[in-house]
Design a protein around this motif. Structure first.
Motif, short mmCIF file in Angstrom:
data_model
loop_
_atom_site.label_atom_id
_atom_site.label_comp_id
_atom_site.label_asym_id
_atom_site.label_seq_id
_atom_site.Cartn_x
_atom_site.Cartn_y
_atom_site.Cartn_z
N LYS A 3 -1.98 4.83 -5.94
CA LYS A 3 -0.95 3.81 -5.70
C LYS A 3 -1.06 3.31 -4.27
O LYS A 3 -1.44 4.05 -3.38
CB LYS A 3 0.44 4.41 -5.94
N ASN A 4 -0.71 2.06 -4.09
CA ASN A 4 -0.68 1.46 -2.76
C ASN A 4 0.79 1.31 -2.38
O ASN A 4 1.53 0.56 -3.03
CB ASN A 4 -1.37 0.09 -2.78
N VAL A 5 1.21 2.02 -1.35
CA VAL A 5 2.62 2.06 -0.96
C VAL A 5 2.83 1.26 0.33
O VAL A 5 2.09 1.43 1.30
CB VAL A 5 3.09 3.52 -0.76
N LEU A 6 3.84 0.42 0.32
CA LEU A 6 4.23 -0.37 1.49
C LEU A 6 5.55 0.16 2.02
O LEU A 6 6.51 0.31 1.27
CB LEU A 6 4.39 -1.84 1.10
N ILE A 7 5.59 0.46 3.32
CA ILE A 7 6.81 0.96 3.95
C ILE A 7 7.24 0.02 5.06
O ILE A 7 6.42 -0.41 5.87
CB ILE A 7 6.60 2.39 4.54
N LYS A 8 8.51 -0.29 5.08
CA LYS A 8 9.09 -1.07 6.17
C LYS A 8 9.75 -0.13 7.16
O LYS A 8 10.55 0.72 6.79
CB LYS A 8 10.12 -2.07 5.63
N LEU A 9 9.40 -0.30 8.44
CA LEU A 9 9.90 0.56 9.51
C LEU A 9 10.60 -0.26 10.58
O LEU A 9 10.43 -1.47 10.68
CB LEU A 9 8.75 1.31 10.20
N CYS A 10 11.34 0.43 11.44
CA CYS A 10 11.75 -0.12 12.72
C CYS A 10 11.65 1.02 13.72
O CYS A 10 11.72 2.20 13.35
CB CYS A 10 13.15 -0.71 12.68
#
Length: 246
Positions: A3-10
């Protein structure tokens, strides 16, 4: 199944030497890689939407990675957060196509530079805003921003490095400023930026607004024959990666 996982961070960039891994330095990438490893047990290659310099903050920052873990893609942000330091927050995560690339799939990035104009700023702002108390000509500032828009060769607006040979043409899709009491916020939107470009553009705009530079000299930064570099970069403390669009 991969799976290709995208994570949004700050993150708060104050105590980091930037995003990208550096030997014997604290970086966002290193902390993130350790946290993901705790969850997946894998040595995941992490792809970032870009790089930030030491001290630069991010309100919106994306990374993606391939994993064979059974963890739900939507649950990755939740599962890695306990393994992240307090100055990084995983906001959300989701599955994306295997051809998605956090950097090359990016359509635009928006940076915001915050300037505190108070005479005696509170010490808590020292790591989060640049302090400039000079009187500024906001009409000149607006004119300078209009000059920056569009396609240009920004070679005189990047960190000088004679050993690097890259395409220095960039397109500024939009740039503008907002004033909020004792705050000046300057925004720059483009698909990509050169090293230190935003901080140097901001510093040059401030010199223009202070009337230390005139409009003719400002336009000359795009003259292919010119060797006069734009003004030095402002401090990274006021710079935020504000928004990333896919």
């Amino acid at each position: 199944m991969i799976k290709n996982v995208l994570i949004k961070l700050c993150f708060d960039g104050r105590d980091f030497k930037g995003y990208q891994y550096q030997l014997d330095q604290r970086t966002v990438e290193e902390e993130l890689k350790k946290a993901i490893h705790e969850v997946t047990g894998e040595d995941n290659r992490i792809i970032a939407c870009g790089r930030t310099d030491a001290g630069v903050h991010a309100r919106s920052f994306y990374v993606n990675f391939l994993t064979a873990s059974n963890v739900s893609p939507n649950g990755f942000a939740y599962h890695i957060q306990p393994h992240l330091p307090d100055d990084i927050l995983a906001l959300c995560s989701r599955e994306v196509g295997l051809d998605f690339h956090a950097r090359f799939s990016c359509k635009s990035k928006t940076y915001k530079y915050i300037i505190n104009q108070e005479k005696n700023p509170h010490p808590i702002y020292r790591s989060y805003m640049e302090n400039i108390t000079y009187k500024l000509d906001y009409d000149r500032l607006k004119e300078g921003l209009e000059i920056l828009k569009g396609n240009h060769d920004f070679r005189l607006f990047m960190k000088e490095d004679k050993e690097v040979n890259i395409n220095t043409n960039r397109c500024i899709d939009d740039c503008y400023f907002k004033r909020k009491e004792d705050r000046l916020e300057i925004f720059f939107k483009a698909e990509s930026f050169l090293h230190n470009q935003v901080r140097i553009m901001t510093g040059s705009l401030i010199e223009l607004a202070r009337r230390k530079t005139n409009l003719e000299d400002f336009r000359a930064y795009f003259d292919p024959e010119s060797k006069v570099r734009a003004n030095p970069a402002l401090s990274p403390v006021g710079l935020y990666l504000w928004e990333v669009e896919y």
